[in-house]
Design an enzyme around this catalytic site. Structure first.
Site, PDB file in Angstrom:
ATOM      1  N   LYS A   1      22.367 -48.919  34.413  1.00 54.67           N
ATOM      2  CA  LYS A   1      23.350 -47.923  33.963  1.00 54.67           C
ATOM      3  C   LYS A   1      24.239 -48.527  32.865  1.00 54.67           C
ATOM      4  CE  LYS A   1      23.801 -45.781  38.558  1.00 54.67           C
ATOM      5  NZ  LYS A   1      22.814 -44.738  38.659  1.00 54.67           N
TER       6      LYS A   1
ATOM      7  N   GLU B   1      33.809 -46.544  35.921  1.00 55.70           N
ATOM      8  CA  GLU B   1      33.917 -45.296  35.169  1.00 55.70           C
ATOM      9  C   GLU B   1      35.162 -44.545  35.594  1.00 55.70           C
ATOM     10  OE1 GLU B   1      30.454 -42.861  35.824  1.00 55.70           O
ATOM     11  OE2 GLU B   1      29.234 -44.093  34.494  1.00 55.70           O
TER      12      GLU B   1
ATOM     13  N   HIS C   1      26.791 -37.750  46.954  1.00 54.09           N
ATOM     14  CA  HIS C   1      26.188 -38.021  45.639  1.00 54.09           C
ATOM     15  C   HIS C   1      24.686 -37.782  45.611  1.00 54.09           C
ATOM     16  CE1 HIS C   1      30.079 -39.568  44.659  1.00 54.09           C
ATOM     17  NE2 HIS C   1      29.984 -40.541  45.547  1.00 54.09           N
TER      18      HIS C   1
ATOM     19  N   ARG D   1      11.607 -41.085  35.012  1.00 55.62           N
ATOM     20  CA  ARG D   1      10.523 -40.646  35.896  1.00 55.62           C
ATOM     21  C   ARG D   1      10.618 -39.142  36.063  1.00 55.62           C
ATOM     22  NH1 ARG D   1      13.903 -39.285  40.137  1.00 55.62           N
ATOM     23  NH2 ARG D   1      15.679 -40.675  40.400  1.00 55.62           N
TER      24      ARG D   1
HETATM   25  P1  ADP Z   1      22.472 -42.328  41.074  1.00 49.22           P
HETATM   26  O1  ADP Z   1      21.691 -43.351  40.329  1.00 49.22           O
HETATM   27  O2  ADP Z   1      22.783 -42.744  42.451  1.00 49.22           O
HETATM   28  O3  ADP Z   1      21.876 -40.976  40.932  1.00 49.22           O
HETATM   29  P2  ADP Z   1      24.561 -41.375  39.247  1.00 49.22           P
HETATM   30  O4  ADP Z   1      25.281 -42.231  38.277  1.00 49.22           O
HETATM   31  O5  ADP Z   1      23.547 -40.449  38.705  1.00 49.22           O
HETATM   32  O6  ADP Z   1      23.933 -42.332  40.337  1.00 49.22           O
HETATM   33  O7  ADP Z   1      25.636 -40.567  40.077  1.00 49.22           O
HETATM   34  C1  ADP Z   1      25.280 -39.790  41.198  1.00 49.22           C
HETATM   35  C2  ADP Z   1      26.304 -38.693  41.393  1.00 49.22           C
HETATM   36  O8  ADP Z   1      27.618 -39.220  41.539  1.00 49.22           O
HETATM   37  C3  ADP Z   1      26.424 -37.731  40.225  1.00 49.22           C
HETATM   38  O9  ADP Z   1      25.463 -36.708  40.302  1.00 49.22           O
HETATM   39  C4  ADP Z   1      27.835 -37.198  40.388  1.00 49.22           C
HETATM   40  O10 ADP Z   1      27.883 -36.204  41.375  1.00 49.22           O
HETATM   41  C5  ADP Z   1      28.575 -38.402  40.887  1.00 49.22           C
HETATM   42  N1  ADP Z   1      29.196 -39.143  39.766  1.00 49.22           N
HETATM   43  C6  ADP Z   1      28.623 -40.097  39.028  1.00 49.22           C
HETATM   44  N2  ADP Z   1      29.451 -40.554  38.079  1.00 49.22           N
HETATM   45  C7  ADP Z   1      30.602 -39.875  38.217  1.00 49.22           C
HETATM   46  C8  ADP Z   1      31.871 -39.892  37.566  1.00 49.22           C
HETATM   47  N3  ADP Z   1      32.139 -40.748  36.576  1.00 49.22           N
HETATM   48  N4  ADP Z   1      32.822 -39.050  37.994  1.00 49.22           N
HETATM   49  C9  ADP Z   1      32.601 -38.217  39.022  1.00 49.22           C
HETATM   50  N5  ADP Z   1      31.444 -38.151  39.686  1.00 49.22           N
HETATM   51  C10 ADP Z   1      30.441 -38.964  39.295  1.00 49.22           C
HETATM   52  P1  ADP Z   2      18.502 -39.064  41.655  1.00 45.19           P
HETATM   53  O1  ADP Z   2      18.095 -40.500  41.648  1.00 45.19           O
HETATM   54  O2  ADP Z   2      19.272 -38.696  40.435  1.00 45.19           O
HETATM   55  O3  ADP Z   2      19.105 -38.598  42.913  1.00 45.19           O
HETATM   56  P2  ADP Z   2      16.300 -37.355  42.404  1.00 45.19           P
HETATM   57  O4  ADP Z   2      17.138 -36.214  42.759  1.00 45.19           O
HETATM   58  O5  ADP Z   2      15.029 -37.121  41.682  1.00 45.19           O
HETATM   59  O6  ADP Z   2      17.127 -38.313  41.471  1.00 45.19           O
HETATM   60  O7  ADP Z   2      16.045 -38.139  43.769  1.00 45.19           O
HETATM   61  C1  ADP Z   2      15.247 -39.266  43.939  1.00 45.19           C
HETATM   62  C2  ADP Z   2      15.456 -39.671  45.382  1.00 45.19           C
HETATM   63  O8  ADP Z   2      14.415 -39.133  46.202  1.00 45.19           O
HETATM   64  C3  ADP Z   2      15.378 -41.121  45.660  1.00 45.19           C
HETATM   65  O9  ADP Z   2      16.573 -41.784  45.377  1.00 45.19           O
HETATM   66  C4  ADP Z   2      15.079 -41.155  47.150  1.00 45.19           C
HETATM   67  O10 ADP Z   2      16.244 -41.047  47.952  1.00 45.19           O
HETATM   68  C5  ADP Z   2      14.263 -39.913  47.360  1.00 45.19           C
HETATM   69  N1  ADP Z   2      12.821 -40.233  47.523  1.00 45.19           N
HETATM   70  C6  ADP Z   2      12.173 -41.305  47.099  1.00 45.19           C
HETATM   71  N2  ADP Z   2      10.877 -41.277  47.408  1.00 45.19           N
HETATM   72  C7  ADP Z   2      10.678 -40.124  48.058  1.00 45.19           C
HETATM   73  C8  ADP Z   2       9.532 -39.508  48.635  1.00 45.19           C
HETATM   74  N3  ADP Z   2       8.329 -40.033  48.550  1.00 45.19           N
HETATM   75  N4  ADP Z   2       9.675 -38.321  49.237  1.00 45.19           N
HETATM   76  C9  ADP Z   2      10.879 -37.746  49.290  1.00 45.19           C
HETATM   77  N5  ADP Z   2      11.986 -38.293  48.757  1.00 45.19           N
HETATM   78  C10 ADP Z   2      11.910 -39.472  48.154  1.00 45.19           C
END
Ligand code: ADP
Ligand code: ADP
Ligand code: MG
Length: 671
Positions: free
Chosen positions: A124, A208, A243, A299
């Site tokens: 990130k 952040e 989240h 992905r």
């Molecule tokens: P991950 O890799 O776990 O998906 P993200 O950086 O995409 O991490 O953040 C997951 C979620 O956390 C976001 O969809 C949002 O709801 C919340 N989030 C992330 N960054 C912020 C931020 N700076 N302020 C408020 N909420 C945030």
């Molecule tokens: P984000 O990382 O922003 O949350 P997604 O919403 O695409 O993105 O979620 C990916 C998440 O799905 C992974 O972080 C994990 O928790 C979950 N996951 C991983 N592998 C599988 C699987 N084979 N079947 C269902 N869920 C999975």
């Protein structure tokens, strides 16, 4: 590097994943004429993705790190089966640059970006530095190399509280802490680092500005190896818990066309910064006015179907075509947005017990047909087991319609028409969520679910006359079906109503297991003339027409559909008033503890055998009806106290039996 080495045509694809996404990828690969290879762990021998693929290779023990995360075994599986390419799905190794490189080194096409692109975008911090240079708007924050306490302190003070401490390598909402004051900073950093180290093997942090009550908006992008890069509109994924996304939709109901265009331009700029190849997602948070980049996922995303439904594009097909080295088939101005799509993630978890995952065998799995705008991407079937080793997502239900309101209605109807038993699911919670007035009105932010949890998980209404009547009908219908399986049963000849007027009483409690609350009593009057039910002081005329999965119930002149599943003494009903779990308290059916484990079925009171419902030699499930006794003008059905074989029936219809007389013998099935 010469891109023809990376991307070229192949005929056999290995899918390095499990569950719904493995099934999803296999379907499209097959439609494109490819041969498919599944991989599986010892816990997944009988899993749906294994059954769907042309070939399947056992990787190792259930634990992910011994199977789905074992790079060597995956490469070996590809070699053994002659697979030429690997699709990583999502989760597991999908964003692991070492895996992408290992595939390339083994001469396999990796369906996704290059290892270098993943490395650039995977962190990130690194991706934010890149985006800063490319002029993509960022959440104010610190994403530098230095990780000493003083630097992080200074950064936090400068940004101003509240802030978010995030693992640079994070994913799935892990390694993230909200910090509202200076005093909370140190413990938050320590615990986030600990979690990140354990989950990702990397404890670097970034800081952040915490955007209060934000929305999550993300853009689907896809690039080919010829330098073309497209955005496929945005998705709104604001309904999250801890989240993690729960409901996603496309397009975002929050953006106007100008904002839509702006966020898509920003996303193309972001992906363009690394000349991105493959499908990817650029994620933003929004304060309602502006959007800020938070991360890129290199992905396919769980929620990709909503984009497919509004664009008519099969994203897995496009991923594979890009992996073949083809150019993307459409230009940016040929991508059209049509209608609205909403997705709900169906999990094996219990929302009323803090979303605790639920494991076990899926005894009932009835989902509606995929018609009328409904799509279901599933990784499980009836009889499958949900193991504790992996993500508990069972399926995704996605609805498309010309408008958002209708898409929500269709999705809700799809959820309401689903019966899944044996494990606990979040289906009722999802229904409550998408029909919440604030969700319909799009008056939401990422904290919505947490705030509304009490309402979203509130207990269903108490059963009304309709449900009590349905419960009686379900028991009778179950017995009738059992009787029909037995050709010589008198019920077969005369129907289930003998001549003369009779009574039978039923007691139910709300909930499963022993149930709770007071007993709800219903008396059935039947025989010659119409059947009636006595509930309290009220006598109600009713009629039942059995059909698949339930029956039509006419009560007080109104006919309505009832879905019913009976599992021993547990009744699962769905009526126009919602879902009801009831426990049938049957005083003679092995309810008391003495009956449990007893293999002799004896007469609880003196009576007459009026029906024999099972055949000697039959294998019975726990609770299966064996015979019906009439005791003091009341009928009682005796049931199997456990799953077993009915080794003997020691009575016949018409026998008058004394209390304690042995009527049948059930022998437990060997474990
Ligand atoms: P991950 O890799 O776990 O998906 P993200 O950086 O995409 O991490 O953040 C997951 C979620 O956390 C976001 O969809 C949002 O709801 C919340 N989030 C992330 N960054 C912020 C931020 N700076 N302020 C408020 N909420 C945030
Ligand atoms: P984000 O990382 O922003 O949350 P997604 O919403 O695409 O993105 O979620 C990916 C998440 O799905 C992974 O972080 C994990 O928790 C979950 N996951 C991983 N592998 C599988 C699987 N084979 N079947 C269902 N869920 C999975
Ligand atoms: Mg994310």
């Amino acid at each position: 590097m010469d891109r023809s080495m990376l991307y070229r045509r192949f005929r056999t694809l290995l899918i390095a994943n499990r569950g719904e996404i493995a099934c999803r990828v296999i379907r499209t690969a097959r439609a494109m004429g490819l041969r498919t290879v599944a991989v599986y762990s010892e816990a997944d021998r009988d899993a749906m993705h294994v059954a769907l693929a042309d070939e399947a290779v056992l990787l190792g023990p259930a634990r992910a790190r011994d199977s789905y995360l074992n790079v060597e075994r995956l490469i070996e599986a590809a070699r053994k089966t002659g697979a030429e390419a690997v699709h990583p799905g999502y989760g597991f190794l999908s964003e692991n640059a070492d895996f992408a490189r290992a595939c390339l080194d083994a001469g396999l096409v990796f369906v996704g970006p290059t290892a270098a692109m993943m490395t650039a975008m995977g962190s990130k911090s690194g991706s934010k530095a890149l985006m800063e240079k490319a002029g993509v708007p960022l959440v104010p924050g610190y994403h530098g190399e230095a990780q000493d306490e003083a630097t992080l302190w200074k950064a936090a003070e400068k940004i101003g509280f509240p802030i978010l401490v995030k693992a640079s390598a994070g994913g799935g909402g892990r390694g993230m802490r909200i910090v509202r004051s200076a005093a909370e900073l140190e413990p938050a950093i320590i615990s986030a680092k600990r979690e990140a180290k354990a989950a990702f093997g990397d404890d670097r942090m970034l800081i952040e500005k915490y955007v209060d009550n934000p929305r999550h908006i993300e853009v689907q992008v896809i690039g080919d190896s010829h330098g073309n890069l497209l955005s496929l509109f945005e998705r709104e994924c604001t309904l999250q818990r801890r989240h993690q996304k729960v409901i996603e939709e496309a397009p975002s109901p929050t953006l106007n066309p100008a904002q839509r265009e702006a966020v898509c331009v920003a996303a193309r700029k972001a992906a363009g910064a690394v000349n991105y190849v493959g499908a990817g997602t650029i994620e933003f948070v929004s304060d309602g006015k502006d959007v800020f980049f938070i991360e890129m996922n290199t992905r396919l995303q769980v929620e990709h179907p909503v984009t497919e439904l509004i664009t008519g594009i099969d994203l897995v097909e496009w991923q594979l075509r890009v992996a073949f080295g083809e150019a993307l088939p459409l230009k940016q101005d040929e991508i059209r947005l049509n209608g609205h799509a909403v997705e709900a993630r169906v999990y094996a978890e219990n929302p009323t017990r803090n979303f605790m995952p639920s494991v076990g065998k899926i005894s009932t799995w009835r989902l509606p047909a995929e018609t009328g705008g409904l799509r279901i991407d599933s990784g499980y079937r009836e009889g499958d087991s949900v193991s504790p080793y992996y993500d508990a997502m069972l399926a995704k239900m996605i609805a498309w319609a010309p408008t958002r309101d209708v898409a929500i209605e269709r999705l809700n109807r799809g959820l309401e028409d689903s019966d899944v038993r044996g494990i606990v699911t979040n289906i009722p919670f999802l229904s409550a969520l998408i029909t919440h007035p604030k969700v319909r009105a799009n008056a939401i932010d990422t904290g919505f679910i947490e705030r509304e949890l009490a309402i979203l998980t509130s207990a269903p209404p108490a059963p009304s006359e309709l449900e009590l009547c349905a419960a009686v009908a379900a028991v009778i219908d179950d017995e009738r079906k059992a009787a029909q399986a037995e050709p010589e049963s008198p019920w077969q000849t005369f129907g289930w109503m003998p001549v003369g007027r009779r009574q039978r009483s039923f007691a139910f409690r709300v909930g499963h297991g022993a149930g709770h609350g007071p007993e709800l009593n219903v008396t059935l009057n039947y025989g010659s003339g119409p059947s009636t039910l006595l509930i309290g002081e009220r006598e109600l005329a009713f009629a039942v027409t059995p059909k698949d999965g339930g029956f039509d119930l006419t009560l007080d002149g109104v006919k309505s559909q009832v879905a019913a599943v009976i599992d021993g003494h547990e009744l699962y009903l769905r009526t126009r008033n919602g879902r009801f779990d009831l426990h049938w308290v049957d005083p003679f059916g092995g309810e008391s503890d003495e009956h449990v484990g007893e293999d002799k079925i004896t007469a609880p009171l003196p009576g007459t055998v009026v029906a024999v419902l099972a055949e000697a030699g039959a294998t019975l499930e726990k609770g299966a009806p064996i015979l019906t006794l009439e005791v003091m003008k009341m009928e009682q059905t005796l049931r199997a106290p456990f799953a077993g074989v009915l080794t003997a029936i020691k009575c016949k219809v018409g026998d008058i039996v004394q209390e304690g007389v042995e009527l049948a013998v059930v022998e437990p099935l060997a474990e």
